[in-house]
Motif scaffolding. Structure first.
Motif, PDB file in Angstrom:
ATOM      1  N   PHE A 165      24.029  10.265 -52.740  1.00 55.11           N
ATOM      2  CA  PHE A 165      25.059  10.398 -51.880  1.00 55.11           C
ATOM      3  C   PHE A 165      26.498  10.158 -52.942  1.00 55.11           C
ATOM      4  O   PHE A 165      27.534  10.766 -52.743  1.00 55.11           O
ATOM      5  CB  PHE A 165      25.095   9.193 -50.937  1.00 55.11           C
ATOM      6  CG  PHE A 165      23.972   9.669 -50.001  1.00 55.11           C
ATOM      7  CD1 PHE A 165      24.156  10.444 -48.826  1.00 55.11           C
ATOM      8  CD2 PHE A 165      22.845   9.038 -49.741  1.00 55.11           C
ATOM      9  CE1 PHE A 165      23.395  10.691 -47.955  1.00 55.11           C
ATOM     10  CE2 PHE A 165      21.971   9.179 -49.049  1.00 55.11           C
ATOM     11  CZ  PHE A 165      22.171  10.041 -48.119  1.00 55.11           C
ATOM     12  N   ILE A 166      26.141   9.300 -54.007  1.00 60.68           N
ATOM     13  CA  ILE A 166      27.363   9.041 -54.851  1.00 60.68           C
ATOM     14  C   ILE A 166      27.617  10.176 -55.555  1.00 60.68           C
ATOM     15  O   ILE A 166      28.617  10.618 -55.901  1.00 60.68           O
ATOM     16  CB  ILE A 166      26.747   7.917 -55.754  1.00 60.68           C
ATOM     17  CG1 ILE A 166      26.783   6.581 -55.076  1.00 60.68           C
ATOM     18  CG2 ILE A 166      27.689   7.813 -57.023  1.00 60.68           C
ATOM     19  CD1 ILE A 166      25.969   5.591 -55.852  1.00 60.68           C
ATOM     20  N   ALA A 167      26.507  11.204 -56.026  1.00 59.97           N
ATOM     21  CA  ALA A 167      26.621  12.370 -56.715  1.00 59.97           C
ATOM     22  C   ALA A 167      27.642  13.226 -55.825  1.00 59.97           C
ATOM     23  O   ALA A 167      28.461  13.961 -56.091  1.00 59.97           O
ATOM     24  CB  ALA A 167      25.555  13.054 -57.117  1.00 59.97           C
ATOM     25  N   ILE A 168      27.382  13.528 -54.543  1.00 56.10           N
ATOM     26  CA  ILE A 168      27.832  14.363 -53.750  1.00 56.10           C
ATOM     27  C   ILE A 168      29.348  13.859 -53.512  1.00 56.10           C
ATOM     28  O   ILE A 168      30.316  14.856 -53.551  1.00 56.10           O
ATOM     29  CB  ILE A 168      27.285  14.368 -52.286  1.00 56.10           C
ATOM     30  CG1 ILE A 168      25.921  15.146 -52.262  1.00 56.10           C
ATOM     31  CG2 ILE A 168      27.986  14.972 -51.032  1.00 56.10           C
ATOM     32  CD1 ILE A 168      25.108  14.994 -51.143  1.00 56.10           C
ATOM     33  N   ILE A 169      29.757  12.554 -53.330  1.00 51.40           N
ATOM     34  CA  ILE A 169      31.130  12.317 -53.280  1.00 51.40           C
ATOM     35  C   ILE A 169      31.860  12.381 -54.593  1.00 51.40           C
ATOM     36  O   ILE A 169      33.040  12.739 -54.534  1.00 51.40           O
ATOM     37  CB  ILE A 169      31.017  10.652 -52.672  1.00 51.40           C
ATOM     38  CG1 ILE A 169      30.456  10.622 -51.293  1.00 51.40           C
ATOM     39  CG2 ILE A 169      32.444  10.026 -52.992  1.00 51.40           C
ATOM     40  CD1 ILE A 169      30.049   9.064 -50.899  1.00 51.40           C
ATOM     41  N   GLY A 170      31.246  12.157 -55.597  1.00 50.23           N
ATOM     42  CA  GLY A 170      31.977  12.238 -56.891  1.00 50.23           C
ATOM     43  C   GLY A 170      32.099  13.828 -57.158  1.00 50.23           C
ATOM     44  O   GLY A 170      33.337  14.160 -57.546  1.00 50.23           O
ATOM     45  N   ALA A 208      32.534  16.048 -54.644  1.00 48.20           N
ATOM     46  CA  ALA A 208      33.747  16.323 -53.765  1.00 48.20           C
ATOM     47  C   ALA A 208      34.968  15.967 -54.310  1.00 48.20           C
ATOM     48  O   ALA A 208      36.055  16.634 -54.313  1.00 48.20           O
ATOM     49  CB  ALA A 208      33.540  15.800 -52.307  1.00 48.20           C
ATOM     50  N   LEU A 209      35.067  14.609 -54.789  1.00 48.73           N
ATOM     51  CA  LEU A 209      36.295  14.426 -55.353  1.00 48.73           C
ATOM     52  C   LEU A 209      37.016  15.308 -56.686  1.00 48.73           C
ATOM     53  O   LEU A 209      38.089  15.452 -56.790  1.00 48.73           O
ATOM     54  CB  LEU A 209      36.290  12.696 -55.755  1.00 48.73           C
ATOM     55  CG  LEU A 209      36.119  11.679 -54.639  1.00 48.73           C
ATOM     56  CD1 LEU A 209      35.834  10.409 -55.323  1.00 48.73           C
ATOM     57  CD2 LEU A 209      37.623  11.785 -54.021  1.00 48.73           C
ATOM     58  N   LEU A 210      35.858  15.536 -57.587  1.00 45.18           N
ATOM     59  CA  LEU A 210      36.164  16.530 -58.685  1.00 45.18           C
ATOM     60  C   LEU A 210      36.556  17.747 -58.271  1.00 45.18           C
ATOM     61  O   LEU A 210      37.668  18.085 -58.717  1.00 45.18           O
ATOM     62  CB  LEU A 210      34.931  16.598 -59.468  1.00 45.18           C
ATOM     63  CG  LEU A 210      35.079  17.433 -60.682  1.00 45.18           C
ATOM     64  CD1 LEU A 210      36.000  16.697 -61.775  1.00 45.18           C
ATOM     65  CD2 LEU A 210      33.737  17.444 -61.329  1.00 45.18           C
ATOM     66  N   MET A 211      36.238  18.370 -57.141  1.00 49.06           N
ATOM     67  CA  MET A 211      36.479  19.773 -56.640  1.00 49.06           C
ATOM     68  C   MET A 211      37.811  19.493 -56.096  1.00 49.06           C
ATOM     69  O   MET A 211      38.702  20.466 -56.284  1.00 49.06           O
ATOM     70  CB  MET A 211      35.529  20.410 -55.793  1.00 49.06           C
ATOM     71  CG  MET A 211      34.129  20.536 -56.316  1.00 49.06           C
ATOM     72  SD  MET A 211      34.390  21.557 -58.204  1.00 49.06           S
ATOM     73  CE  MET A 211      35.311  23.089 -57.027  1.00 49.06           C
TER      74      MET A 211
END
Length: 113
Positions: free
Chosen positions: A8-13, A15-18
């Motif tokens: 979940f942390i990886a997905i959120i990270g 998404a923020l990067l994109m």
């Protein structure tokens, strides 16, 4: 426990990067394909709008693309497309209608859209 949260942390990270990359890419495109709007016919409308909002001026830019649209950039700038300005020059759209589109886009800016 922390290992269960890593996906979940990886997905959120990611998404923020994109999102940041997308905003950066859009800013580059707008900077490269835009110019400041300078139109004596629109100046009185923009001045009235600025006065109503208690602003010194409303900087508006023309985005050099053909579709008819207005947009608010993530950095707060307001753009009208060249296609929209062509309709204005052809007298298919009035200065007041352009002003209403700019006011609409300023609403997006003020709400952080």
């Amino acid at each position: 426990m922390i290992f269960r949260l890593l996906p979940f942390i990886a997905i959120i990270g990611y998404a923020l990067l994109m999102w940041h990359f997308s905003a950066w890419s859009l800013k580059r495109q707008l900077d490269a394909q835009s110019r400041r709007l300078r139109d004596t016919g629109l100046a009185p409308v923009l001045d009235r709008l600025a006065a109503a909002l208690n602003l010194p001026e409303i900087p508006v830019y023309v985005f050099e693309i053909e579709p008819v649209n207005g947009l608010a950039a993530p950095d707060g700038r307001v753009f009208l497309t060249e296609g929209f300005m062509a309709k204005y020059r052809a007298k298919e759209v009035t200065a007041e209608e352009i002003g209403s589109v700019i006011a609409h886009e300023l609403g997006h800016v003020s709400l952080g859209h």
